[in-house]
Design a protein around this motif. Structure first.
Motif, PDB file in Angstrom:
ATOM      1  N   PRO A   1      -5.399   2.966 -11.139  1.00 31.26           N
ATOM      2  CA  PRO A   1      -4.104   3.533 -10.038  1.00 31.26           C
ATOM      3  C   PRO A   1      -3.214   2.474 -10.033  1.00 31.26           C
ATOM      4  O   PRO A   1      -3.417   1.257 -10.290  1.00 31.26           O
TER       5      PRO A   1
ATOM      6  N   ARG B   1       1.758   6.689  -7.134  1.00 30.17           N
ATOM      7  CA  ARG B   1       0.651   7.784  -7.434  1.00 30.17           C
ATOM      8  C   ARG B   1       1.283   9.045  -7.179  1.00 30.17           C
ATOM      9  O   ARG B   1       1.287  10.229  -7.843  1.00 30.17           O
ATOM     10  N   GLU B   2       2.215   9.336  -6.174  1.00 28.33           N
ATOM     11  CA  GLU B   2       2.763  10.460  -5.720  1.00 28.33           C
ATOM     12  C   GLU B   2       3.670  10.888  -6.866  1.00 28.33           C
ATOM     13  O   GLU B   2       3.921  12.030  -7.157  1.00 28.33           O
TER      14      GLU B   2
ATOM     15  N   ARG C   1       9.931   6.386   0.325  1.00 30.98           N
ATOM     16  CA  ARG C   1       8.700   6.320   1.325  1.00 30.98           C
ATOM     17  C   ARG C   1       8.739   4.977   2.114  1.00 30.98           C
ATOM     18  O   ARG C   1       8.194   5.097   3.353  1.00 30.98           O
TER      19      ARG C   1
ATOM     20  N   LYS D   1       0.827  -1.316  -0.069  1.00 27.74           N
ATOM     21  CA  LYS D   1       0.061   0.116   0.064  1.00 27.74           C
ATOM     22  C   LYS D   1       0.830   1.303  -0.075  1.00 27.74           C
ATOM     23  O   LYS D   1       0.655   2.214  -0.725  1.00 27.74           O
ATOM     24  N   ILE D   2       1.981   1.142   0.738  1.00 29.93           N
ATOM     25  CA  ILE D   2       2.666   2.494   0.879  1.00 29.93           C
ATOM     26  C   ILE D   2       3.549   2.578  -0.503  1.00 29.93           C
ATOM     27  O   ILE D   2       3.551   3.713  -1.074  1.00 29.93           O
TER      28      ILE D   2
ATOM     29  N   HIS E   1      -0.560  -0.328  -8.703  1.00 33.43           N
ATOM     30  CA  HIS E   1      -0.788  -1.226  -7.383  1.00 33.43           C
ATOM     31  C   HIS E   1       0.737  -1.917  -7.436  1.00 33.43           C
ATOM     32  O   HIS E   1       1.547  -2.041  -8.420  1.00 33.43           O
TER      33      HIS E   1
ATOM     34  N   ALA F   1       2.305   1.578  -3.563  1.00 30.79           N
ATOM     35  CA  ALA F   1       1.405   2.122  -4.519  1.00 30.79           C
ATOM     36  C   ALA F   1       1.230   3.468  -4.456  1.00 30.79           C
ATOM     37  O   ALA F   1       0.816   4.152  -5.343  1.00 30.79           O
ATOM     38  N   GLN F   2       1.025   4.051  -2.943  1.00 34.01           N
ATOM     39  CA  GLN F   2       0.880   5.487  -2.731  1.00 34.01           C
ATOM     40  C   GLN F   2       2.018   6.333  -3.222  1.00 34.01           C
ATOM     41  O   GLN F   2       1.900   7.384  -4.015  1.00 34.01           O
ATOM     42  N   ALA F   3       3.072   5.702  -3.039  1.00 36.47           N
ATOM     43  CA  ALA F   3       4.510   6.409  -3.408  1.00 36.47           C
ATOM     44  C   ALA F   3       4.459   6.644  -4.969  1.00 36.47           C
ATOM     45  O   ALA F   3       4.795   7.406  -5.562  1.00 36.47           O
TER      46      ALA F   3
ATOM     47  N   ARG G   1      10.899   7.365  -5.500  1.00 31.24           N
ATOM     48  CA  ARG G   1       9.935   7.524  -4.429  1.00 31.24           C
ATOM     49  C   ARG G   1       9.459   6.363  -3.470  1.00 31.24           C
ATOM     50  O   ARG G   1       9.192   6.736  -2.504  1.00 31.24           O
TER      51      ARG G   1
END
Length: 110
Positions: A42, A30-31, A82, A23-24, A44, A26-28, A78
């Motif tokens: 999005p 996107r950032e 992260r 999850k970290i 994954h 995937a969010q990184a 990234r």
């Protein structure tokens, strides 16, 4: 003489599930991409954690035309940053898989 107790930091262990690191990651991603192209899924991630090391695979979709190499490099940097900052894990490998390219022309045709 009484036995000394170990310091609080040495009294236990912390385990972080692979799905949390995913999850970290995937969010990184996107950032790093500053968003997701219109109509795209999005990013994954899949992660394998072994001790304090995480190996990450990120799948994503990009805008066309774009500098694919630069975007994948930004995602790798990234994700490493992260995961290290939030979970304290080293990330020796981030494999980026570009699944699809989205162009304004293809969106208009749909």
């Amino acid at each position: 003489m009484p036995a000394r107790r170990p310091a609080p930091a040495a009294r236990g262990a912390t385990a972080i599930a692979d799905r949390v690191i995913a999850k970290i990651a995937a969010q990184a991603a996107r950032e790093a991409l500053r968003g997701v192209p219109e109509g795209a899924e999005p990013p994954h991630a899949m992660v394998v954690v072994h001790h304090e090391t995480a190996r990450v695979r990120v799948s994503l979709e990009l805008e066309y035309p774009s500098d694919i190499g630069a975007q994948c490099g930004a995602v790798r940097r990234r994700v490493v940053q992260r995961v290290k900052a939030l979970a304290g894990m080293e990330v020796p490998e981030v494999a980026v898989h570009v699944e699809r390219l989205h162009s304004a022309h293809s969106r208009g045709a749909a």
